[in-house]
Design a protein around this motif. Structure first.
Motif, PDB file in Angstrom:
ATOM      1  N   GLN A  11      -5.354  10.673   2.267  1.00  0.00           N
ATOM      2  CA  GLN A  11      -5.332   9.683   3.049  1.00  0.00           C
ATOM      3  C   GLN A  11      -4.851   8.546   1.960  1.00  0.00           C
ATOM      4  O   GLN A  11      -4.989   8.872   1.178  1.00  0.00           O
ATOM      5  CB  GLN A  11      -6.661   8.396   3.576  1.00  0.00           C
ATOM      6  CG  GLN A  11      -7.081   9.653   4.971  1.00  0.00           C
ATOM      7  CD  GLN A  11      -7.830   8.994   5.396  1.00  0.00           C
ATOM      8  OE1 GLN A  11      -7.140   7.174   5.411  1.00  0.00           O
ATOM      9  NE2 GLN A  11      -9.007   9.043   6.077  1.00  0.00           N
ATOM     10  N   PHE A  13      -2.247   5.303   0.471  1.00  0.00           N
ATOM     11  CA  PHE A  13      -1.805   4.121   0.435  1.00  0.00           C
ATOM     12  C   PHE A  13      -0.258   3.534   0.307  1.00  0.00           C
ATOM     13  O   PHE A  13      -0.218   3.405  -0.407  1.00  0.00           O
ATOM     14  CB  PHE A  13      -2.522   2.537   0.604  1.00  0.00           C
ATOM     15  CG  PHE A  13      -2.384   1.426   1.537  1.00  0.00           C
ATOM     16  CD1 PHE A  13      -1.402   1.450   2.416  1.00  0.00           C
ATOM     17  CD2 PHE A  13      -1.816   0.070   0.107  1.00  0.00           C
ATOM     18  CE1 PHE A  13      -1.449  -0.316   3.190  1.00  0.00           C
ATOM     19  CE2 PHE A  13      -1.161  -1.110   0.545  1.00  0.00           C
ATOM     20  CZ  PHE A  13      -1.202  -0.729   2.462  1.00  0.00           C
ATOM     21  N   GLU A 185       2.119   1.444   4.355  1.00  0.00           N
ATOM     22  CA  GLU A 185       0.940   1.777   5.595  1.00  0.00           C
ATOM     23  C   GLU A 185       0.338   2.848   5.114  1.00  0.00           C
ATOM     24  O   GLU A 185      -0.032   3.721   4.036  1.00  0.00           O
ATOM     25  CB  GLU A 185       1.724   2.175   6.861  1.00  0.00           C
ATOM     26  CG  GLU A 185       1.538   0.662   7.762  1.00  0.00           C
ATOM     27  CD  GLU A 185       2.348   1.035   9.201  1.00  0.00           C
ATOM     28  OE1 GLU A 185       2.101  -0.050  10.155  1.00  0.00           O
ATOM     29  OE2 GLU A 185       2.653   2.081   9.504  1.00  0.00           O
ATOM     30  N   ARG A 186      -0.625   3.255   5.750  1.00  0.00           N
ATOM     31  CA  ARG A 186      -1.911   4.654   5.350  1.00  0.00           C
ATOM     32  C   ARG A 186      -1.101   5.978   6.087  1.00  0.00           C
ATOM     33  O   ARG A 186      -0.893   5.596   7.006  1.00  0.00           O
ATOM     34  CB  ARG A 186      -3.057   4.430   6.780  1.00  0.00           C
ATOM     35  CG  ARG A 186      -4.120   5.315   6.381  1.00  0.00           C
ATOM     36  CD  ARG A 186      -5.551   5.222   6.470  1.00  0.00           C
ATOM     37  NE  ARG A 186      -5.182   6.033   8.221  1.00  0.00           N
ATOM     38  CZ  ARG A 186      -5.424   6.689   8.791  1.00  0.00           C
ATOM     39  NH1 ARG A 186      -7.255   7.299   8.891  1.00  0.00           N
ATOM     40  NH2 ARG A 186      -5.747   7.494  10.023  1.00  0.00           N
TER      41      ARG A 186
END
Lengths: 385, 292, 96
Positions: A11, A13, A185-186
């Protein structure tokens, strides 16, 4: 400092532009040639840093003419290759987009759209290159264009762009816009073995024999591709050519070639087309929106639903080929079609071509994101009809 | 013994002989230059499968289409960036750009100067026939002052480029000028260029009897070739600033030679990440290919 | 430079063997530029009287020049059409 991996699993950002760059690396892109231009420069900067980490080549060229020529050259030598630009650079690239279409050389071009025409609004959003992406180079040819609406899609669709380019031997565009490119965003990046990979079709006979004709297509209308230095002694030309790749400047050969270049994409359009639907089951008003505008449209549809208006959203993910059949069937059973976009009605015209009736456009020339309010106003107006 | 008739030429295996005769006019100087290049391909000792030839548009741009090697006929002016990418992705290949003066120095001029500045590992061979031949004899960046062309009906009023001077100034590591008559010297220059790493530049003066000769009182190709024979002077050490050409000035010598032969670091996008300076091999992707 | 003006003479010139060449022509390729004829250092060639399918006359060995070719291969090099070449005739070389 330790080198980063080719696939930045996990994950993150991420800026939309950076997600495009990471998508390219994950897809196996090992050659980037580009020229700085806002708002796409972050893609070049990220790849200038990241490509050498994985043994890839980054070259900042003297202009976008050279950038596009270079990625076509890298691709005929066997590399997955990409460039990134915005409107003014996209205009310069059109010359060799045509070459890639004619020579059937897979490559990926990211266009982070900004206000236009000409120098326009360098740092501000628009979606006005949609028709240029489709028709920008001279002559008849087919391309594929993906319109990401989030940094996650910048990653996913850049991967897909490479696969589609290799599958059909065509130039493929990622038609982002400034809002999506500059949005953070992620982004979830799967492990390397979960990154979809479509291999370029390659010659099935050994070099040296007489069996291989470099431009003889299979049943899917796509010819296997031999790379430079493999011994096939190929000739590629932007001139009209026959199955051997030799220039064939006559009407018969030209029609045969151009028809195949167009058909190889049209015949597979049903497999290439992608779109996302929400709340269309009972919709009376359908909103068709793409890229960053789809985010505002999603909000407008939600508010309309709260107000009791049966609105729904169709979000084309491929602008080209345009999911026209889906739009046509949908239009048959809804009361009105609303098309918001940051241009003067480019996709609205395409929608009308399939629905044979006027759509309600929500247009702004660009400079700021299209907010939900004018879209909502138009949905309300459409609901009263 | 009289003349014997043949069907094939000993050099035919180097060409796509099924495409001969080629499209060029009688007496065109491209044919002999292409032959010299084709012979150099063999004599270089590098297997034919490792040679690549890239061109842009124009009469000279048709050369790759006749060569029996991997060959790419690209867009007008863009052969160099296309070829650069091929050379970077596959550094084991010997990549040449074979094109004309208009293609390489008008529409493609920007790419040439930047490739020379970077010292990209390419051999650029430029047919200079002083005009745009394929479109019918228009003025170009090498047309001499005063010469007539279809788009310079009163005579050319623009100062032309001196190509070796330009190539040397922008960083080429090997710079030569020969003609369609000086074929053994041309072949030797091409062989030298193939041995060198970095951007090499060879100008080949060539007759274009239809586009340039006819409007400029050069009777035919034979007359232009005779003019090369009479007026060419070989001077490898000639001052680079004194290499101007004007075919119509009968007392002005045409200087030929191998003017520049120097060493300079070769373009390598990964150079700054390599652990230690490498003496021999700057090849990008070399590590990767060894691993793979 | 093709017709050298050098006055230097090799010491072993008497031992040198001047090869003899056989001229081969591919008439269909010729476009009658005459380069091979005019640049032949031995004036071996002349234009044919017949034409090829496209109306061009092509080079043939001139009368009386049957053994004049020395296989210097310049005709082959300078021909823009790859329409002429020579082959050395084995054992036919002469000492000057």
């Amino acid at each position: 400092m330790k080198d980063g991996p080719a696939v930045l699993e996990g994950q993150h950002f991420l800026l939309g532009d950076h997600a495009c760059a990471e998508g390219a690396l994950a897809a196996g892109c090992r050659f980037f040639a580009g020229y700085p231009i806002t708002p796409s420069t972050e893609i070049a900067e990220r790849l200038a840093h990241r490509l050498p980490e994985v043994g890839g080549i980054f070259v900042q060229m003297e202009d976008e003419l050279a950038s596009m020529a270079a990625i076509v050259g890298a691709s005929v030598a066997g590399a997955r290759a990409m460039t990134a630009t915005s409107g003014p650079g996209f205009s310069l690239m059109m010359e060799n987009v045509g070459l890639a279409a004619m020579m059937e050389v897979p490559c990926v071009v990211v266009n982070v759209q900004r206000g236009a025409p000409s120098t326009g609004l360098p740092t501000l959003v628009a979606q006005a290159d949609v028709m240029q992406a489709r028709w920008g180079s001279h002559g008849d040819y087919e391309i594929v264009a993906y319109a990401p609406a989030s940094p996650q899609e910048c990653f996913d669709l850049t991967v897909r762009a490479f696969n589609t380019a290799d599958q059909y031997r065509i130039p493929v565009f990622v038609l982002a816009d400034e809002v999506v490119g500059h949005m953070t965003e992620r982004v979830v990046i799967p492990p390397p073995d979960a990154i979809p990979k479509v291999e370029r079709k390659r010659p099935r006979t050994a070099p040296g024999g007489d069996g291989f004709l470099p431009f003889q297509a299979d049943d899917d209308l796509v010819p296997p591709m031999a790379h430079a230095g493999e011994g096939y002694r190929v000739h590629f030309t932007g001139l009209t050519h026959d199955e051997r790749g030799y220039p064939a400047t006559n009407a018969e050969a030209h029609d045969r070639l151009v028809r195949r270049l167009v058909e190889k994409v049209r015949r597979h359009a049903w497999r290439i087309e992608e779109y996302e639907e929400s709340q269309l089951e009972d919709a009376r008003v359908v909103v068709i929106a793409y890229g960053s505008t789809a985010r505002s449209a999603r909000r407008a549809v939600a508010v309309a639903r709260e107000e009791g208006i049966r609105a729904g959203l169709l979000r084309p993910i491929t602008l080209w080929p345009f999911p026209g059949e889906r739009v046509r069937r949908l239009a048959e059973r809804v009361g009105a079609v609303v098309v918001p976009e940051l241009n003067m009605g480019q996709i609205a015209r395409e929608v009308e071509r399939f629905t044979h009736r006027p759509v309600l456009g929500v247009n702004h020339a660009g400079g700021a994101m299209l907010p939900p309010e004018p879209i909502l106003d138009t949905i309300r107006e459409a609901a009263t009809r | 013994m009289t003349t014997l008739m043949a069907e094939r030429h000993p050099s035919d295996p180097l060409f796509r002989a099924d495409r001969l005769p080629h499209i060029w006019c009688p007496g065109c100087g491209i044919g002999p230059a292409m032959h010299a290049y084709a012979q150099a391909l063999v004599e270089s000792g590098i297997p034919l499968d490792r040679h690549v030839c890239v061109s842009g548009i124009g009469c000279s741009g048709r050369v790759p289409g006749y060569l029996n090697i991997d060959s790419y006929h690209t867009t007008h002016g863009r052969a160099i960036p296309f070829a650069m990418a091929v050379a970077l992705v596959r550094p084991q290949l010997e990549v040449a750009v074979f094109s004309g003066d208009g293609d390489l120095f008008a529409i493609g001029g920007n790419h040439f100067i930047h490739a020379a500045r970077r010292n990209v590992d390419l051999n650029v061979i430029c047919i200079n026939n002083f005009n745009y031949g394929m479109t019918g004899g228009q003025v170009g960046p090498t047309t001499p002052m005063g010469a007539r062309a279809t788009t310079a009906p009163y005579g050319n009023y623009e100062q032309p480029f001196s190509l070796p001077y330009l190539a040397a100034a922008t960083g080429a590591v090997f710079v030569a000028r020969w003609t369609s008559l000086h074929l053994r010297q041309l072949k030797q220059a091409i062989l030298r260029a193939m041995k060198k790493r970095g951007l090499t530049f060879i100008e080949v003066l060539a007759p274009c009897p239809v586009g340039f000769g006819r409007p400029n009182e050069i009777g035919d190709a034979m007359e232009e070739m005779m003019l090369y024979r009479e007026r060419c002077v070989v001077d490898h050490g000639a001052p680079l600033a004194a290499l101007d050409i004007d075919l119509r000035q009968r007392d002005h010598p045409i200087v030929l030679g191998n003017f520049v032969d120097i060493e300079r670091p070769v373009f390598d996008p990964l150079a700054m990440r390599r652990p230690a300076p490498e003496v021999e091999d700057h090849a990008p992707l070399a590590r990767k290919e060894q691993e793979g | 430079m093709l017709r050298g003006q050098s006055t230097r003479v090799p010491l072993d010139w008497k031992a040198a063997v001047l090869p003899q060449g056989q001229v081969y022509v591919i008439p269909s390729r010729c476009k009658e530029c005459r380069f091979c004829i005019d640049f032949c250092p031995r004036d071996v060639l002349t234009l044919s009287t017949e034409t090829n399918v496209r109306g061009y006359r092509y080079p043939v060995v001139a009368t009386g020049k049957d053994v004049a070719c020395v296989h210097c291969e310049f005709c082959s090099l300078v021909c823009p059409e790859y329409a002429i070449y020579t082959v050395e005739v084995a054992g036919a070389g002469v000492t000057p």
